[in-house]
Every structure is written in structure tokens, then in C-alpha cells.
Design a protein around this motif. Sequence first.
Motif, PDB file in Angstrom:
ATOM      1  N   LYS A 180      44.091  41.599  39.421  1.00 28.60           N
ATOM      2  CA  LYS A 180      44.255  41.229  38.015  1.00 28.60           C
ATOM      3  C   LYS A 180      42.987  40.616  37.433  1.00 28.60           C
ATOM      4  O   LYS A 180      42.741  40.709  36.231  1.00 28.60           O
ATOM      5  N   ALA A 181      42.182  39.996  38.275  1.00 28.38           N
ATOM      6  CA  ALA A 181      40.910  39.427  37.821  1.00 28.38           C
ATOM      7  C   ALA A 181      39.819  40.495  37.723  1.00 28.38           C
ATOM      8  O   ALA A 181      38.976  40.453  36.828  1.00 28.38           O
ATOM      9  N   ALA A 182      39.860  41.467  38.634  1.00 26.67           N
ATOM     10  CA  ALA A 182      38.786  42.467  38.712  1.00 26.67           C
ATOM     11  C   ALA A 182      38.898  43.552  37.640  1.00 26.67           C
ATOM     12  O   ALA A 182      37.875  43.982  37.096  1.00 26.67           O
ATOM     13  N   LEU A 183      40.103  43.998  37.340  1.00 25.14           N
ATOM     14  CA  LEU A 183      40.264  45.108  36.405  1.00 25.14           C
ATOM     15  C   LEU A 183      39.722  44.825  35.011  1.00 25.14           C
ATOM     16  O   LEU A 183      39.021  45.671  34.444  1.00 25.14           O
ATOM     17  N   PRO A 184      39.976  43.670  34.403  1.00 21.61           N
ATOM     18  CA  PRO A 184      39.386  43.410  33.084  1.00 21.61           C
ATOM     19  C   PRO A 184      37.857  43.309  33.120  1.00 21.61           C
ATOM     20  O   PRO A 184      37.185  43.699  32.166  1.00 21.61           O
ATOM     21  N   VAL A 185      37.329  42.806  34.215  1.00 24.14           N
ATOM     22  CA  VAL A 185      35.871  42.695  34.346  1.00 24.14           C
ATOM     23  C   VAL A 185      35.252  44.088  34.391  1.00 24.14           C
ATOM     24  O   VAL A 185      34.250  44.363  33.720  1.00 24.14           O
ATOM     25  N   ILE A 186      35.853  44.981  35.152  1.00 19.30           N
ATOM     26  CA  ILE A 186      35.357  46.352  35.246  1.00 19.30           C
ATOM     27  C   ILE A 186      35.456  47.046  33.885  1.00 19.30           C
ATOM     28  O   ILE A 186      34.527  47.732  33.451  1.00 19.30           O
ATOM     29  N   ALA A 187      36.572  46.832  33.193  1.00 23.73           N
ATOM     30  CA  ALA A 187      36.753  47.444  31.875  1.00 23.73           C
ATOM     31  C   ALA A 187      35.724  46.922  30.871  1.00 23.73           C
ATOM     32  O   ALA A 187      35.194  47.685  30.061  1.00 23.73           O
ATOM     33  N   SER A 188      35.416  45.642  30.949  1.00 25.87           N
ATOM     34  CA  SER A 188      34.436  45.082  30.012  1.00 25.87           C
ATOM     35  C   SER A 188      33.031  45.607  30.292  1.00 25.87           C
ATOM     36  O   SER A 188      32.231  45.765  29.376  1.00 25.87           O
ATOM     37  N   MET A 189      32.735  45.909  31.552  1.00 30.74           N
ATOM     38  CA  MET A 189      31.426  46.502  31.877  1.00 30.74           C
ATOM     39  C   MET A 189      31.291  47.871  31.222  1.00 30.74           C
ATOM     40  O   MET A 189      30.217  48.252  30.769  1.00 30.74           O
ATOM     41  N   ALA A 190      32.396  48.604  31.170  1.00 26.66           N
ATOM     42  CA  ALA A 190      32.369  49.927  30.547  1.00 26.66           C
ATOM     43  C   ALA A 190      32.220  49.819  29.032  1.00 26.66           C
ATOM     44  O   ALA A 190      31.459  50.569  28.429  1.00 26.66           O
ATOM     45  N   THR A 191      32.919  48.869  28.422  1.00 19.96           N
ATOM     46  CA  THR A 191      32.831  48.735  26.971  1.00 19.96           C
ATOM     47  C   THR A 191      31.464  48.214  26.530  1.00 19.96           C
ATOM     48  O   THR A 191      30.993  48.555  25.452  1.00 19.96           O
ATOM     49  N   LYS A 192      30.820  47.426  27.365  1.00 19.45           N
ATOM     50  CA  LYS A 192      29.486  46.912  27.035  1.00 19.45           C
ATOM     51  C   LYS A 192      28.382  47.910  27.334  1.00 19.45           C
ATOM     52  O   LYS A 192      27.233  47.684  27.009  1.00 19.45           O
ATOM     53  N   LEU A 194      26.720  42.556  36.191  1.00 18.44           N
ATOM     54  CA  LEU A 194      26.963  43.432  37.339  1.00 18.44           C
ATOM     55  C   LEU A 194      27.262  42.628  38.593  1.00 18.44           C
ATOM     56  O   LEU A 194      28.116  43.008  39.399  1.00 18.44           O
ATOM     57  N   SER A 195      26.570  41.513  38.749  1.00 17.54           N
ATOM     58  CA  SER A 195      26.807  40.640  39.891  1.00 17.54           C
ATOM     59  C   SER A 195      28.233  40.090  39.847  1.00 17.54           C
ATOM     60  O   SER A 195      28.921  40.036  40.878  1.00 17.54           O
ATOM     61  N   LYS A 196      28.674  39.707  38.662  1.00 15.78           N
ATOM     62  CA  LYS A 196      30.033  39.200  38.490  1.00 15.78           C
ATOM     63  C   LYS A 196      31.059  40.270  38.874  1.00 15.78           C
ATOM     64  O   LYS A 196      32.037  39.986  39.578  1.00 15.78           O
ATOM     65  N   MET A 197      30.812  41.502  38.445  1.00 14.29           N
ATOM     66  CA  MET A 197      31.721  42.598  38.759  1.00 14.29           C
ATOM     67  C   MET A 197      31.761  42.859  40.267  1.00 14.29           C
ATOM     68  O   MET A 197      32.831  43.007  40.855  1.00 14.29           O
ATOM     69  N   ARG A 198      30.593  42.889  40.881  1.00 16.03           N
ATOM     70  CA  ARG A 198      30.536  43.144  42.327  1.00 16.03           C
ATOM     71  C   ARG A 198      31.237  42.047  43.113  1.00 16.03           C
ATOM     72  O   ARG A 198      31.900  42.320  44.119  1.00 16.03           O
ATOM     73  N   ASN A 199      31.103  40.798  42.666  1.00 13.03           N
ATOM     74  CA  ASN A 199      31.780  39.690  43.346  1.00 13.03           C
ATOM     75  C   ASN A 199      33.291  39.829  43.242  1.00 13.03           C
ATOM     76  O   ASN A 199      34.009  39.563  44.209  1.00 13.03           O
ATOM     77  N   CYS A 200      33.777  40.234  42.079  1.00 14.91           N
ATOM     78  CA  CYS A 200      35.217  40.452  41.909  1.00 14.91           C
ATOM     79  C   CYS A 200      35.709  41.543  42.852  1.00 14.91           C
ATOM     80  O   CYS A 200      36.760  41.413  43.474  1.00 14.91           O
ATOM     81  N   ILE A 201      34.946  42.615  42.962  1.00 13.68           N
ATOM     82  CA  ILE A 201      35.323  43.726  43.831  1.00 13.68           C
ATOM     83  C   ILE A 201      35.299  43.288  45.294  1.00 13.68           C
ATOM     84  O   ILE A 201      36.188  43.642  46.081  1.00 13.68           O
ATOM     85  N   LYS A 202      34.294  42.483  45.665  1.00 11.45           N
ATOM     86  CA  LYS A 202      34.198  42.002  47.048  1.00 11.45           C
ATOM     87  C   LYS A 202      35.382  41.125  47.416  1.00 11.45           C
ATOM     88  O   LYS A 202      35.947  41.254  48.504  1.00 11.45           O
ATOM     89  N   THR A 203      35.776  40.225  46.510  1.00  9.85           N
ATOM     90  CA  THR A 203      36.917  39.357  46.804  1.00  9.85           C
ATOM     91  C   THR A 203      38.199  40.182  46.915  1.00  9.85           C
ATOM     92  O   THR A 203      39.046  39.911  47.767  1.00  9.85           O
TER      93      THR A 203
END
Length: 97
Positions: free
Chosen positions: A63-75, A36-45
Motif C-alpha cells: 500500500k505504501a509502494a504503489l502510490p509512490v510508483i504511480a507518482s513516479m510515472a505521473t512526474k 527514484l531512491s525513495k521508490m527503490r527503497n519502497c520496493i526493497k522493503t
Amino acid sequence: MAEAAKAKKKKTGSKISARKRARQNLKHYARNKTLLSKMRNCIKTLKASLASKNKTEAEKALKAALPVIASMATKGILHKNAAARYTSRLTKQFNSL
């Protein structure tokens, strides 16, 4: 006497599984917290680059944030509709640049 032994055995069995569940919860909590921290950092940047109106930097961040967000949903860390909402709103903000 036999009933007391059964009750004692049952009690110890539940303690063992409860301890295991507690250990698993700690592992999952730590893993989910870092992701979650990784996702929030991507969104902040991404939001920072959107605020600076730098389109190339924002595109890289998107392009970096969208796959991270998608992986949070799949996990299962983030609900799929919440992930879709994040994706939609961030993409919309990027397209408005």
C-alpha cells in the motif's frame, strides 16, 4: 564589424541560456535521484516482507509502494508502462503469498 558584433552578441546569449539549462539540469537530476531512491527503497522493503512471508507487513508495504510508483510515472521520472509493470509484478507476488 557589425557582423562581428552580432556574432559576439549571439554567442553570449547562447552562453546564458546554456548556463541556465545546466543549472536546471542539476536541480532536476537531484530531484529525480531522490525520488527514484525513495521508490527503490519502497520496493526493497516490499520484497523483504514478501521474502519473510509476513502478509500483514507485506500488505502495508504494498500500500505504501504503489502510490509512490504511480507518482513516479505521473512526474515523468518513470515511463508509465514501466510503472504498470512494477505494479503488476509486485501485486502478483503479494497475491501469491
